[in-house]
Design a protein around this motif. Structure first.
Motif, PDB file in Angstrom:
ATOM      1  N   ALA A  10     -35.368 107.331 -30.869  1.00 14.84           N
ATOM      2  CA  ALA A  10     -36.805 107.544 -31.060  1.00 14.84           C
ATOM      3  C   ALA A  10     -37.494 106.311 -31.633  1.00 14.84           C
ATOM      4  CB  ALA A  10     -37.032 108.750 -31.976  1.00 14.84           C
ATOM      5  N   TRP A  11     -36.891 105.689 -32.644  1.00 18.78           N
ATOM      6  CA  TRP A  11     -37.500 104.493 -33.229  1.00 18.78           C
ATOM      7  C   TRP A  11     -37.571 103.359 -32.215  1.00 18.78           C
ATOM      8  CZ3 TRP A  11     -40.594 103.599 -37.036  1.00 18.78           C
ATOM      9  CH2 TRP A  11     -40.555 104.346 -38.213  1.00 18.78           C
ATOM     10  N   THR A  12     -36.487 103.163 -31.468  1.00 18.97           N
ATOM     11  CA  THR A  12     -36.455 102.090 -30.472  1.00 18.97           C
ATOM     12  C   THR A  12     -37.556 102.279 -29.440  1.00 18.97           C
ATOM     13  OG1 THR A  12     -34.071 101.844 -30.753  1.00 18.97           O
ATOM     14  CG2 THR A  12     -35.024 100.948 -28.733  1.00 18.97           C
ATOM     15  N   ARG A  13     -37.734 103.519 -28.960  1.00 15.01           N
ATOM     16  CA  ARG A  13     -38.765 103.805 -27.960  1.00 15.01           C
ATOM     17  C   ARG A  13     -40.167 103.620 -28.541  1.00 15.01           C
ATOM     18  NH1 ARG A  13     -37.603 106.975 -23.418  1.00 15.01           N
ATOM     19  NH2 ARG A  13     -35.402 107.446 -23.116  1.00 15.01           N
ATOM     20  N   TRP A  14     -40.382 104.125 -29.750  1.00 18.08           N
ATOM     21  CA  TRP A  14     -41.697 104.062 -30.364  1.00 18.08           C
ATOM     22  C   TRP A  14     -42.119 102.608 -30.609  1.00 18.08           C
ATOM     23  CZ3 TRP A  14     -43.749 102.650 -35.247  1.00 18.08           C
ATOM     24  CH2 TRP A  14     -45.038 103.135 -35.522  1.00 18.08           C
ATOM     25  N   LEU A  15     -41.213 101.825 -31.173  1.00 16.48           N
ATOM     26  CA  LEU A  15     -41.534 100.425 -31.442  1.00 16.48           C
ATOM     27  C   LEU A  15     -41.675  99.624 -30.150  1.00 16.48           C
ATOM     28  CD1 LEU A  15     -39.266  99.909 -34.565  1.00 16.48           C
ATOM     29  CD2 LEU A  15     -41.756  99.633 -34.508  1.00 16.48           C
ATOM     30  N   SER A  16     -40.861  99.951 -29.142  1.00 17.89           N
ATOM     31  CA  SER A  16     -40.956  99.264 -27.861  1.00 17.89           C
ATOM     32  C   SER A  16     -42.318  99.511 -27.216  1.00 17.89           C
ATOM     33  CB  SER A  16     -39.839  99.730 -26.925  1.00 17.89           C
ATOM     34  OG  SER A  16     -39.938  99.121 -25.666  1.00 17.89           O
ATOM     35  N   ASP A  17     -42.818 100.748 -27.325  1.00 17.77           N
ATOM     36  CA  ASP A  17     -44.142 101.061 -26.785  1.00 17.77           C
ATOM     37  C   ASP A  17     -45.234 100.228 -27.456  1.00 17.77           C
ATOM     38  OD1 ASP A  17     -43.091 102.895 -25.055  1.00 17.77           O
ATOM     39  OD2 ASP A  17     -43.598 104.654 -26.276  1.00 17.77           O
ATOM     40  N   LEU A  18     -44.942  99.795 -28.690  1.00 17.95           N
ATOM     41  CA  LEU A  18     -45.911  98.984 -29.434  1.00 17.95           C
ATOM     42  C   LEU A  18     -45.591  97.493 -29.346  1.00 17.95           C
ATOM     43  CD1 LEU A  18     -46.249 101.247 -32.603  1.00 17.95           C
ATOM     44  CD2 LEU A  18     -47.847 101.048 -30.685  1.00 17.95           C
TER      45      LEU A  18
END
Length: 301
Positions: free
Chosen positions: A200-208
């Motif tokens: 979840a963190w990897t996806r969220w930060l990647s989106d940003l």
């Protein structure tokens, strides 16, 4: 074809009660039988099984190792039979129970607070809830439906989309040494992870626009309630569905250190075996749940 005779229900009920109390006297009172009747049932059961289930010691009985193991198995079988019987009764009427598998934090924070409305509208149907955080076999469980987070890819089932979710970082204000102005600054603090959503963190930060190998590092918790508690205790920054904490940040002692409008690509679904889709309790609950989900995801004025 069975090569042995299954013990009769009376013997199993007598054994389960005797094992639970480790007392023929208390079992007899519970089942409205005489103590000698209980003793005969147990003696017959032991004879048929060829296994000693109790050791008699003066005025009491003590389970043997085999008896303790068998009592656990019999209790589980009787509980399953009870649930299955209630469920099949429900299919033949407008009332009854629905056995629903839920995600614990979703149930406590979103579903249960709305459930009185369902109970008021449908007084003859009640929802029994048990926790399941991963997909499972409906055939091997007593559940008739599940609230699932992910993709609608559950073999042998039908599914109804409920809504997606926005995830936000949360933490104790005491954790931060300075205000967070850009998302990569969160990497200076311990990241708290969900075992059911490990990336979840990897996806969220990647989106940003943040790509960093350290996004997978940090301790993991199975339940979102644990993540929220850990964040409130100052153990790190957690990433949670916004509606789990919405309106409660001050009460929980939490802040959102960085606001970003990102929506996960997975969503919540009501999932159920296709052949059970016409059961009355499920039909009534499904109609109500879809109405609630539609109202929730509608734009707020």
């Amino acid at each position: 074809m069975r090569k042995f005779k299954i013990p009769n229900m009376g013997a199993l009920l007598a054994f389960e009660a005797s094992a639970r109390h480790e007392s023929f006297t208390h079992a007899a009172k519970e089942l409205f039988l005489t103590e000698s009747a209980i003793s005969r049932q147990i003696a017959t059961l032991e004879s048929n099984l060829g296994v000693r289930l109790f050791v008699r010691a003066k005025q009491r009985v003590v389970l043997t190792r085999a008896g303790r193991l068998y009592s656990t198995q019999v209790r589980r079988a009787l509980e399953n039979l009870d649930r299955d019987t209630l469920s099949i009764i429900a299919h033949g009427s407008g009332g009854g129970y629905l056995e629903l598998a839920v995600l614990p934090t979703f149930a406590s924070q979103w579903l249960i607070p709305r459930l009185k409305d369902f109970n008021d509208r449908t007084p003859d149907v009640r929802i029994n809830m048990g926790v399941r955080t991963d997909t499972f076999s409906f055939e091997e469980s007593h559940f008739e439906a599940a609230i699932h987070y992910g993709k609608p890819t559950w073999p042998g089932t039908s599914s109804d989309y409920l809504f997606g979710e926005e995830v936000v970082p949360i933490c104790s204000p005491s954790l931060l040494s300075k205000p967070i102005k850009k998302p990569h600054e969160l990497l200076a603090y311990p990241l708290l992870h969900s075992t059911t959503r490990p990336d979840a963190w990897t996806r969220w930060l990647s989106d940003l626009g943040v790509e960093d190998n350290s996004t997978m590092q940090g301790v993991r918790y199975e339940l979102h309630t644990m993540l929220i508690s850990a964040a409130a205790a100052g153990l790190g920054v957690a990433l949670v569905p916004k509606f789990f904490v919405e309106g409660q940040l001050k009460q929980l002692g939490l802040i959102i250190p960085f606001e970003a409008a990102t929506v996960a690509d997975s969503a919540y679904y009501l999932v159920y075996p296709t052949e059970l889709s016409h059961g009355k309790p499920l039909e009534l609950f499904r109609t109500w749940l879809l109405e609630q989900a539609s109202a929730y995801k509608a734009p707020k004025p």
